[in-house]
Design a protein around this motif. Structure first.
Motif, PDB file in Angstrom:
ATOM      1  N   LYS A 293       0.804  -1.221   0.000  1.00 18.85           N
ATOM      2  CA  LYS A 293       0.000   0.000   0.000  1.00 18.85           C
ATOM      3  C   LYS A 293       0.842   1.279   0.000  1.00 18.85           C
ATOM      4  CE  LYS A 293      -3.892  -2.123   2.447  1.00 18.85           C
ATOM      5  NZ  LYS A 293      -4.653  -2.163   3.735  1.00 18.85           N
ATOM      6  N   LEU A 294       2.155   1.132   0.105  1.00 19.39           N
ATOM      7  CA  LEU A 294       3.018   2.319   0.128  1.00 19.39           C
ATOM      8  C   LEU A 294       2.868   3.125  -1.159  1.00 19.39           C
ATOM      9  CD1 LEU A 294       6.459   1.195   1.644  1.00 19.39           C
ATOM     10  CD2 LEU A 294       4.912   2.935   2.536  1.00 19.39           C
ATOM     11  N   LYS A 295       2.604   4.414  -1.017  1.00 18.22           N
ATOM     12  CA  LYS A 295       2.475   5.286  -2.182  1.00 18.22           C
ATOM     13  C   LYS A 295       3.825   5.850  -2.613  1.00 18.22           C
ATOM     14  CE  LYS A 295      -2.307   6.564  -1.175  1.00 18.22           C
ATOM     15  NZ  LYS A 295      -3.259   7.675  -0.886  1.00 18.22           N
ATOM     16  N   ARG A 296       4.744   5.923  -1.671  1.00 21.42           N
ATOM     17  CA  ARG A 296       6.083   6.423  -1.975  1.00 21.42           C
ATOM     18  C   ARG A 296       7.131   5.442  -1.450  1.00 21.42           C
ATOM     19  NH1 ARG A 296       6.264  12.961  -0.795  1.00 21.42           N
ATOM     20  NH2 ARG A 296       4.733  13.582  -2.391  1.00 21.42           N
ATOM     21  N   PRO A 297       7.466   4.438  -2.234  1.00 20.44           N
ATOM     22  CA  PRO A 297       8.482   3.468  -1.800  1.00 20.44           C
ATOM     23  C   PRO A 297       9.832   4.151  -1.573  1.00 20.44           C
ATOM     24  CG  PRO A 297       7.274   2.666  -3.719  1.00 20.44           C
ATOM     25  CD  PRO A 297       6.920   4.116  -3.554  1.00 20.44           C
ATOM     26  N   HIS A 298      10.638   3.562  -0.707  1.00 16.63           N
ATOM     27  CA  HIS A 298      11.973   4.088  -0.430  1.00 16.63           C
ATOM     28  C   HIS A 298      12.956   3.476  -1.428  1.00 16.63           C
ATOM     29  CE1 HIS A 298       9.587   4.397   3.252  1.00 16.63           C
ATOM     30  NE2 HIS A 298      10.345   5.420   3.584  1.00 16.63           N
ATOM     31  N   PHE A 299      13.869   4.282  -1.921  1.00 11.94           N
ATOM     32  CA  PHE A 299      14.736   3.829  -3.006  1.00 11.94           C
ATOM     33  C   PHE A 299      16.124   3.393  -2.556  1.00 11.94           C
ATOM     34  CE2 PHE A 299      11.629   6.619  -5.117  1.00 11.94           C
ATOM     35  CZ  PHE A 299      11.129   5.710  -6.036  1.00 11.94           C
ATOM     36  N   THR A 300      16.409   3.465  -1.268  1.00  8.75           N
ATOM     37  CA  THR A 300      17.705   3.002  -0.766  1.00  8.75           C
ATOM     38  C   THR A 300      17.486   1.925   0.288  1.00  8.75           C
ATOM     39  OG1 THR A 300      17.845   4.606   1.060  1.00  8.75           O
ATOM     40  CG2 THR A 300      18.677   5.308  -1.111  1.00  8.75           C
ATOM     41  N   PRO A 301      18.439   1.008   0.438  1.00  8.57           N
ATOM     42  CA  PRO A 301      18.322  -0.003   1.488  1.00  8.57           C
ATOM     43  C   PRO A 301      18.189   0.630   2.870  1.00  8.57           C
ATOM     44  CG  PRO A 301      20.028  -0.633  -0.073  1.00  8.57           C
ATOM     45  CD  PRO A 301      19.622   0.769  -0.431  1.00  8.57           C
ATOM     46  N   GLU A 302      18.962   1.696   3.103  1.00  9.91           N
ATOM     47  CA  GLU A 302      18.914   2.348   4.413  1.00  9.91           C
ATOM     48  C   GLU A 302      17.535   2.943   4.693  1.00  9.91           C
ATOM     49  OE1 GLU A 302      23.023   1.964   3.041  1.00  9.91           O
ATOM     50  OE2 GLU A 302      21.226   2.792   2.099  1.00  9.91           O
ATOM     51  N   GLY A 303      16.922   3.538   3.672  1.00 12.20           N
ATOM     52  CA  GLY A 303      15.589   4.109   3.832  1.00 12.20           C
ATOM     53  C   GLY A 303      14.547   3.047   4.096  1.00 12.20           C
ATOM     54  N   ARG A 304      14.650   1.927   3.382  1.00 16.55           N
ATOM     55  CA  ARG A 304      13.686   0.840   3.584  1.00 16.55           C
ATOM     56  C   ARG A 304      13.823   0.224   4.969  1.00 16.55           C
ATOM     57  NH1 ARG A 304      15.335  -0.298  -1.953  1.00 16.55           N
ATOM     58  NH2 ARG A 304      16.731  -1.926  -1.208  1.00 16.55           N
ATOM     59  N   VAL A 305      15.059   0.083   5.431  1.00 19.76           N
ATOM     60  CA  VAL A 305      15.294  -0.490   6.755  1.00 19.76           C
ATOM     61  C   VAL A 305      14.749   0.425   7.845  1.00 19.76           C
ATOM     62  CG1 VAL A 305      17.111  -1.033   8.434  1.00 19.76           C
ATOM     63  CG2 VAL A 305      17.240  -1.943   6.105  1.00 19.76           C
ATOM     64  N   SER A 306      14.996   1.720   7.740  1.00 16.29           N
ATOM     65  CA  SER A 306      14.490   2.664   8.746  1.00 16.29           C
ATOM     66  C   SER A 306      12.967   2.602   8.823  1.00 16.29           C
ATOM     67  CB  SER A 306      14.937   4.088   8.415  1.00 16.29           C
ATOM     68  OG  SER A 306      16.335   4.210   8.531  1.00 16.29           O
ATOM     69  N   TYR A 307      12.319   2.530   7.659  1.00 13.36           N
ATOM     70  CA  TYR A 307      10.865   2.451   7.630  1.00 13.36           C
ATOM     71  C   TYR A 307      10.394   1.155   8.287  1.00 13.36           C
ATOM     72  CZ  TYR A 307       6.108   1.899   5.868  1.00 13.36           C
ATOM     73  OH  TYR A 307       4.768   1.699   5.778  1.00 13.36           O
ATOM     74  N   ALA A 308      11.022   0.031   7.941  1.00 11.96           N
ATOM     75  CA  ALA A 308      10.594  -1.260   8.472  1.00 11.96           C
ATOM     76  C   ALA A 308      10.786  -1.334   9.981  1.00 11.96           C
ATOM     77  CB  ALA A 308      11.360  -2.378   7.777  1.00 11.96           C
ATOM     78  N   MET A 309      11.915  -0.803  10.457  1.00 13.18           N
ATOM     79  CA  MET A 309      12.182  -0.848  11.891  1.00 13.18           C
ATOM     80  C   MET A 309      11.136  -0.046  12.674  1.00 13.18           C
ATOM     81  SD  MET A 309      16.367  -0.533  11.963  1.00 13.18           S
ATOM     82  CE  MET A 309      16.576  -0.927  13.713  1.00 13.18           C
ATOM     83  N   GLU A 310      10.741   1.076  12.106  1.00 10.74           N
ATOM     84  CA  GLU A 310       9.738   1.900  12.782  1.00 10.74           C
ATOM     85  C   GLU A 310       8.343   1.301  12.650  1.00 10.74           C
ATOM     86  OE1 GLU A 310       7.939   6.472  12.615  1.00 10.74           O
ATOM     87  OE2 GLU A 310       9.722   5.942  11.437  1.00 10.74           O
ATOM     88  N   MET A 311       8.022   0.785  11.478  1.00 10.94           N
ATOM     89  CA  MET A 311       6.662   0.304  11.235  1.00 10.94           C
ATOM     90  C   MET A 311       6.396  -1.056  11.873  1.00 10.94           C
ATOM     91  SD  MET A 311       3.716   0.830   9.908  1.00 10.94           S
ATOM     92  CE  MET A 311       4.141   2.339   9.015  1.00 10.94           C
ATOM     93  N   PHE A 312       7.384  -1.958  11.822  1.00 11.24           N
ATOM     94  CA  PHE A 312       7.157  -3.330  12.279  1.00 11.24           C
ATOM     95  C   PHE A 312       7.803  -3.662  13.617  1.00 11.24           C
ATOM     96  CE2 PHE A 312       7.286  -3.790   7.466  1.00 11.24           C
ATOM     97  CZ  PHE A 312       5.919  -3.603   7.339  1.00 11.24           C
ATOM     98  N   GLY A 313       8.537  -2.709  14.191  1.00  9.91           N
ATOM     99  CA  GLY A 313       9.158  -2.949  15.504  1.00  9.91           C
ATOM    100  C   GLY A 313       8.102  -3.095  16.589  1.00  9.91           C
ATOM    101  N   GLN A 314       8.435  -3.873  17.590  1.00 10.94           N
ATOM    102  CA  GLN A 314       7.485  -4.135  18.676  1.00 10.94           C
ATOM    103  C   GLN A 314       7.631  -3.125  19.804  1.00 10.94           C
ATOM    104  OE1 GLN A 314       5.201  -6.679  18.077  1.00 10.94           O
ATOM    105  NE2 GLN A 314       6.264  -6.493  16.111  1.00 10.94           N
TER     106      GLN A 314
END
Length: 314
Positions: A293-314
């Motif tokens: 559902k992401l409308k603006r995907p992240h284009f770098t590995p670092e950006g994707r990791v930061s998003y995942a850590m914030e979104m899926f972290g417990q």
């Protein structure tokens, strides 16, 4: 075994095998990319291009006559690993941890001769362990010495970390620990322990063996609730880079932590299993749909990791 309705599983966000195969593997994995991950030698060479470190390559045995060079090589080594390039499910992998005179000691503690190892190389070349039984090549790698912080939890075998990566985003992870039941291998189906890991921190969340929740390792007796993976952010970035390297939208990335070299890529899997959901105590489907559902995907590995850590972290 208690029956659980498909509707209940769906509401819990559990990804089924059929949905995984059709909606994610079939939709997001171009079959032309499969040879890159089904062949460990190709994976190693590709990973190097994207600055993802792997265990040191010592020798590639492609022909029978090259086995004689292996005999010369191991005279200088105490430990090493032999792997079929196109093997699957850990089949054909032989890990030698040390040498005692003319005997080679496997990770399980059993000793074998040089002749046994040479025959094993011949079997690999003949395709005994390859997908479809096709002729194969053998890889001889440097022995991974697991970091002490993780090695103490595992029985004999090297603990590894499986990270499911979707569209370049690390969405779920688990630590796999060998046991007596798994014969020193980190294979959940054979009885290894799966420890779910918090994407945000690398801390343990839950642990299972044979699909049952446990709190202590069955062999070491150590509590599994205190685990924490060092260099966690770095490992997630390594896993995310494999998306650019392969173009695979849905894959499993298997890593180990070497005592000297740090995090290393072991292999990639274009058809990762679903037991990771049991280890984490939660389903993959919700997280996969969040990425879709992401409308603006992240284009770098670092950006994707930061998003995942914030979104899926417990």
């Amino acid at each position: 075994m208690n029956w659980i309705s498909p509707l209940r599983l769906h509401r819990a966000g559990i990804l089924s095998m059929n949905r995984r195969n059709v909606d994610y593997i079939g939709r997001y994995n171009d079959r032309s990319s499969y040879p890159l991950v089904d062949n460990k030698l190709k994976t190693k060479l590709l990973a190097a291009e994207y600055e993802v470190q792997t265990p040191k390559l010592l020798q590639v045995v492609r022909q029978q006559h090259e086995i004689s060079h292996f005999r010369e090589l191991v005279e200088e080594l105490d430990g090493f690993a032999i792997k079929p390039a196109k093997g699957s499910g850990g089949k054909g992998i032989t890990v030698i941890t040390r040498r005692e005179e003319d005997r080679y000691i496997k990770a399980s503690g059993a000793s074998v001769s040089l002749g046994f190892l040479e025959r094993h190389l011949s079997n690999i070349l003949a395709g005994l362990y390859s997908l479809g039984g096709t002729p194969d090549v053998a890889i001889v790698e440097d022995l991974v010495q697991p970091s002490a912080s993780l090695a103490k939890y595992s029985f004999q075998g090297v603990p590894d970390i499986r990270i499911v990566v979707f569209q370049g985003y690390p969405v779920m992870a688990m630590l796999r620990l060998a046991t007596t039941d798994s014969d020193g291998k980190a294979n959940l189906h054979q009885g290894a322990v799966g420890v779910g890991l918090d994407i945000g921190t690398g801390h343990s969340l839950n642990a299972v063996q044979f699909n049952r929740t446990i709190t202590l390792h069955p062999d070491t007796g150590l509590p599994l609730s205190d685990l924490r993976i060092d260099d966690w952010n770095h490992m997630l970035v390594m896993a995310s880079r494999c998306y650019e390297a392969t173009g695979l939208g849905y894959m499993g990335v298997d890593l180990v932590v070497d005592a000297k070299a740090g995090p290393l890529l072991l292999e990639l899997n274009a058809r990762p299993g679903l037991a990771i959901q049991m280890a984490n105590g939660r389903g993959l489907l919700t997280r996969l749909r969040t990425i879709e559902k992401l409308k603006r995907p992240h284009f770098t590995p670092e950006g994707r990791v930061s998003y995942a850590m914030e979104m899926f972290g417990q």
